[in-house]
Design a protein around this motif. Structure first.
Motif, short mmCIF file in Angstrom:
data_model
loop_
_atom_site.label_atom_id
_atom_site.label_comp_id
_atom_site.label_asym_id
_atom_site.label_seq_id
_atom_site.Cartn_x
_atom_site.Cartn_y
_atom_site.Cartn_z
N LEU B 241 0.82 -1.21 0.00
CA LEU B 241 0.00 0.00 0.00
C LEU B 241 0.85 1.26 0.00
O LEU B 241 0.68 2.16 -0.82
CB LEU B 241 -0.90 0.03 1.24
N ARG B 290 -5.54 -3.41 -3.89
CA ARG B 290 -4.54 -2.55 -4.53
C ARG B 290 -3.69 -3.36 -5.51
O ARG B 290 -3.44 -2.96 -6.64
CB ARG B 290 -3.67 -1.90 -3.45
N ASP B 294 -3.87 -2.34 -9.36
CA ASP B 294 -2.77 -1.49 -9.80
C ASP B 294 -1.81 -2.14 -10.77
O ASP B 294 -0.97 -1.48 -11.35
CB ASP B 294 -1.97 -1.00 -8.57
#
Lengths: 167, 947
Positions: B241, B290, B294
């Motif tokens: 993160l 994430r 991502d």
């Protein structure tokens, strides 16, 4: 776990052989090198970097084995790993090994591996220990190797005089 | 360039020259010769009396290492390696340790000599460089004797506050190696806090190694390391993160992908984590989301590898969490996988297929339709040029098959099988056979599919495959006519595959009658159709065919002469099986027609409760290595894996494959031999009246198990007879009293107890009634008593068997029973502490007998309590110090009356461990004598199954 690491040239000659899980008595290191080489060399570079050899698995008794390999110019870097390793992670690890060697020998080539097998071994021992990933930071790897080199030279000087070594 | 290298070399010139020589050799033979010469030279140097200088020693040992790396055998020089390791100089130590980790193997006698030097380097040298060398080589050699001698020191180094990161990370991996070899050497509860401390280290190298160690530990005892999850999530949060990592640890702009992978791997041991409601769950969800969102495909291959490595591990995590996890994450993962299996990049496609197969293997209804929608994409990969990709695609197709798409997938596979290469054919055939059987109710389609398999790739069709066809056809009477007709047509072709002939022979022998009325398919025609293949089929098929002919001769008057003529040809055949069959079938006619009818009757239906042998064959492919693999099919198998996790240990999870006809058949059907022609075939004349045996063998086995552990009780009982038993032992001697009572309403005639006492016992039998000597009469309500004084004089594994026979007015009875005697009966308890137990346990590692048994109810505390009581009854002392809630270990000595050379009685130390898990129990017996190990194992197995 990484069961074995092999570096083999385009003609099937082994340039590095490291076995972390003992081979059964029926399989010699030469057999391993030959089988692995024949399997990898028959694959064009456009194929994926993973391979299973069912016959080899049963004769080694290591359980299911993935071969993860990369082909650089004249050399195949082959890692035999079990199913608990991330195959992409191993692929990256090969890259770390190659980059570490590259920096150690400033632009590594096959001859370096032949004439400096000791150094190659030291580099590898800083990256993989007992079949597990030890360090992936190239800086730390090289640092470890350098430290060892210094110590080794130091102990030479303290000892019988370095002139026996042609440096 | 070569000269340049020689100048730069750090290695001795002798070695450089040697390497150059080898490079210049013209052929492999030249090279071998040069190596042999060098080995002889080095051997000479090592054995000569003149001492070698440090430089020479290093040079020669490096030469040996180099020769070893070329793949040659190096079996000497160990003493020199030992002396280098023991040297005070770093340069010598370094060479010594590297050579040791390559040249010495676990079990080498030199290992003991080296231990002290290593210990010294580990603890008392206070020299990090020496400690590092020692740790690395211990990890690399992995000798069990090294591990046993040094594990305490390694643990101490790892948790020492003074250790540098470089030493600490090596110690962690060294300890991991140890945990794999001696799983019980670390007490989880005490060690977990140390792991927690290590997880707070700031050095990513230490964290990576610690995570490897933690995964190794958690794979054996997940529950003990639950407490580490918050630390792990915390590190994951920092990397995934916040993208926090020292610049050195950024690999192509990804923060240490290896560490991220390991963190995610660890979490997969806790599939229920997402449901726990702990405070870290939202963070974990965020991290996974994430990673999933991502990751984009990057142009740098290395960047892409690293990112996808993490991504695939995150997907694995989501797969393992399954329905208990977050539905959005699952959908996102599935969408990504759908994308990956269609991309060009072979690595990503390979991994995508692999991950999707795992997902499909969970058989989660929510994902099913989406996965099935990908069928065409997957089939496309089945035609890829790369066999690795093809194998993954095949695997995925296999996993995504269900009732709705089985026929289309199997048809697709068969189409492809025609063009498939040898590397994948065998696997495909097996998978097609399993799928077609498992997912269809349409027997015709199934049989046609297998016949297609045989005709396309008959050599790869194993016997198991066509045996299943027989089983299924036999159990589906409505399709027998169709199959008989089909087989007749298939076998009519001259080019029919021998395996099809085998099926045809069996089917026509059993069900040929159903089509015999059709034009051109008479019994005679059937026989001709089969007989034309006779010269080309193997021995087993010939046997089946001969049996088929015998059955035909019984059914159709008109083929009898032809069959007799045919059989007569083989009465002196060189193949013993054919010879025996032909002689027996020919002599059948001399028995009464009823008997012949009985013997040649068609086979009864097969027991369908059992697992298909084919699925078992497939399951063997799913075996495991060191760390528990969390992706075992279906997830629910995770638990039982705990039972068999030792190095390379794999046990087939279920009972033996079904073989032959069901056991309850009274009259031996001598044609029930299609699975095994080795079995002796005898024409038995049925007795005048039926023989009554043990009605419920399982119950009898349970009583036997109970009796092994208790001093008195009922060994066997039915409506007619009761066998009571009382037995007591002191050391090698025992007194066994047996009471056989007549519980029926009629006297027993011809009552005998056949008691052939085995050679491992010295016995004295007292028998008032004389039933052990000859037939006697036993009145209603009376007992026959037999007292046996026995002394054990040799190792044994099987209990003494005996038989009780008698006739009543209506029936003949014969019961095969066993005396509840085992090596444990003649045992004396031995109290040992934990260290004593573990020490002996390791010493006896090579003399073990082991089995996994399935029990009738789940292991719970009350079960374990009963088991522990039973162990005390077997005169084994429980070693509670090494036991967990579901294990039970014990120690005893098997006493015999035999004397050794010095005149002392011989006794055998015995250890046993029983580990329960779900409804499985792993029993391991280790004793000084393999036969005793087997005996102890059998005794405890009987007891476990009787609890």
């Amino acid at each position: 776990m990484i069961k074995s690491i092999l570096i083999i040239n385009n003609h099937g000659a082994p340039r590095l052989l490291r076995i972390y899980s003992p081979l059964p008595p029926t399989v010699t290191p030469t057999d391993l090198v030959r089988t692995v080489f024949l399997a990898c060399a028959s694959r064009p570079d456009s194929f994926c970097n993973y391979l299973q050899i069912p016959g080899l698995e049963s004769s080694l008794g290591w359980g299911p084995i993935n071969l993860v390999y990369r082909h650089y110019a004249t050399l195949y870097f082959v890692f035999c790993v079990d199913q608990t390793e991330s195959t992409l992670g191993i692929l990256d690890l090969i890259q770390v090994l190659v980059e570490s060697l590259d920096r150690t020998f400033s632009n590594v080539c096959e001859l370096d591996l032949i004439f400096h097998s000791d150094k190659v071994m030291y580099v590898l021992d800083e990256i993989v220990s007992g079949g597990m990933v030890l360090e992936t930071n190239i800086g730390s790897v090289l640092e470890g190797v350098r430290e060892q080199g210094k110590l080794s030279k130091g102990s030479l000087r303290m000892g019988e005089g370095g002139d026996e070594y042609r440096r | 360039r070569e000269i340049h290298h020689a100048k730069m070399a750090t290695q001795a010139r002798g070695l450089q020259n040697f390497i150059s020589d080898l490079r210049n050799s013209k052929s492999k033979e030249d090279e071998s010769k040069r190596v042999a010469k060098e080995l002889a030279n080095i051997r000479g140097k090592f054995t000569s009396s003149s001492s070698l200088s440090s430089y020479q020693k290093k040079k020669y040992v490096w030469k040996l290492v180099y020769i070893f790396m070329l793949g040659y055998d190096v079996d000497f020089g160990h003493a020199e390696v030992v002396s280098l390791v023991g040297s005070a100089k770093y340069s010598e130590k370094q060479v010594g340790y590297v050579a040791m980790s390559l040249l010495l193997k676990a079990g080498d006698s030199m290992m003991n000599l080296i231990v002290n030097s290593i210990r010294n380097d580990l603890v008392s040298s206070h020299n990090d460089a020496h400690t590092s060398l020692a740790l690395t080589s211990i990890a690399n050699v992995s000798g069990i004797e090294l591990m046993r001698a040094l594990h305490v020191e390694v643990q101490r180094v790892l948790v020492s506050p003074n250790a540098t990161p470089a030493v600490r990370k090596k110690a962690a991996l060294c300890l991991l190696r140890l945990v794999r070899q001696l799983p019980d050497s670390i007490a989880s509860a005490e060690f977990a806090p140390h792991i927690a401390t290590l997880l707070q280290d700031r050095h990513l190298g230490v964290l990576t190694s610690t995570m490897s160690l933690l995964i190794g530990l958690a794979s054996k005892h997940p529950a003990e390391y639950m407490g580490m999850i918050p630390y792990v999530v915390h590190i994951l949060q920092a990397l995934a993160l916040k993208k926090q990592a020292p610049p050195d640890y950024m690999y192509y702009r990804t923060p240490s992908p290896w560490l991220q992978i390991k963190l995610l791997k660890f979490l997969q041991y806790f599939p229920e984590v997402m449901m726990s409601g702990e405070t870290y769950v939202p963070t974990l969800k965020q991290c996974l989301a994430r990673i999933l969102n991502d990751t984009d495909v990057s142009d740098s291959i290395n960047k892409s590898n690293a990112d996808h490595g993490v991504l695939f591990e995150a997907i694995s995590c989501i797969i393992v969490f399954g329905p208990s996890g977050d539905a959005d994450l699952q959908t996102a993962a599935l969408r990504l996988l759908g994308k990956f299996i269609g991309v060009k990049e072979p690595n990503i496609r390979y991994l995508g297929l692999n991950a999707m197969a795992r997902l499909a293997g969970l058989h989660n209804e929510a994902n099913k339709e989406e996965i099935k929608a990908q069928q065409n994409v997957v089939v496309h990969s089945l035609k890829d040029a790369d066999i690795s990709v093809r194998r993954r695609a095949l695997n995925l197709l296999f996993e995504m098959t269900d009732h709705t798409n089985a026929e289309s997938i199997v048809d697709e596979l068969i189409t492809y099988l025609v063009a498939a290469d040898a590397g994948i054919r065998e696997q495909m055939v097996l998978k097609i056979a399993v799928l077609s059987e498992k997912f269809t109710k349409n027997v015709r389609w199934y049989v046609d599919t297998i016949l297609k398999l045989i005709s396309i790739s008959g050599d790869h069709v194993s016997n198991d495959v066509w045996h299943r066809v027989i089983v299924i056809v036999t159990n589906n009477p409505q399709e027998q006519e169709y199959v008989a007709e089909t087989m007749f047509e298939v076998c009519s072709s001259k080019n029919c595959h021998p395996k099809a002939v085998a099926v045809g022979s069996y089917v026509l022998g059993e069900f040929g009658l159903l089509i015999a009325e059709r034009p051109g398919m008479s019994g005679e025609a059937q026989m001709q159709v089969l007989e034309q293949h006779w010269p080309l089929v193997d021995g087993q098929t010939k046997g089946i065919m001969m049996t088929a002919f015998a059955k035909m001769a019984n059914l159709y008057e008109e083929v009898r002469p032809a069959v007799t003529a045919f059989l007569t040809k083989f009465t002196g055949h060189v193949d013993v099986d054919l010879q025996q069959r032909s002689n027996e079938y020919l002599s059948l006619s001399s028995l009464g027609p009823d008997v012949v009818e009985d013997i040649l009757r068609e086979m009864p239906p097969f027991d369908t409760q059992k697992v298909s042998t084919l699925e078992l064959a497939l399951e063997e492919e799913h075996s495991d290595t060191h760390d528990k693999n969390v992706y075992k099919k279906g997830g629910q198998q995770q638990e039982e894996e705990n039972g068999g996790e030792d190095e390379g240990g794999r046990e087939p999870p279920r009972g033996p494959p079904p073989r032959g006809p069901p056991p309850q058949e009274e009259v031996p059907n001598l044609l029930g031999d299609f699975e095994s022609t080795e079995e002796e075939i005898t024409v038995g004349v049925p007795a005048a009246q039926p023989v009554v045996g043990i009605p419920d063998q399982a119950a009898a086995d349970r009583s036997f198990g109970k009796m092994v552990a208790s001093p008195q009780g009922v060994l066997f009982q039915d409506a007619h007879v009761q066998v009571g038993l009382k037995h007591e032992y002191r050391g090698s001697q025992g007194r066994i009293q047996m009471f056989v009572g007549n519980m029926s309403q009629t006297p027993f005639k011809n009552f005998t107890i056949v008691l052939p006492l085995p050679g491992y016992l010295r016995t004295d039998v007292k028998d008032e009634l004389g039933a052990t000597k000859g037939p006697v009469h036993l009145e209603v309500g009376k007992q026959a008593r037999v007292m046996i004084m026995a002394e054990a004089i040799a190792p044994f594994s099987d209990p003494p068997a005996f038989t009780i026979n008698f006739d009543t007015d209506a029936s003949t009875h014969s019961y095969d029973l066993k005396l509840p005697l085992a090596p444990t009966s003649f045992s004396e308890p031995v109290q040992v502490d934990k260290a004593g137990f573990m020490g002996r346990w390791q010493q006896l590692a090579d003399k073990e007998a082991k089995e996994i048994v399935t029990i009738s109810r789940p292991v719970d505390p009350s079960f374990m309590e009963t088991l522990r009581a039973a162990m005390a009854g077997m005169k084994f002392a429980q070693c509670a110090a090494v036991d967990g809630p579901a294990t039970c270990s014990g120690c005893g000595t098997y006493k015999t009356g035999a004397k050794d050379a010095a005149g002392n009685p011989i006794s055998v130390g015995c250890l046993v461990r029983m580990e329960g898990n779900g409804d499985k129990f792993r029993i391991t017996a280790r004793t000084l004598h393999p036969t005793v190990s087997a005996g102890v194992l059998k005794a405890f197995k009987a007891v476990v199954q009787s609890v």
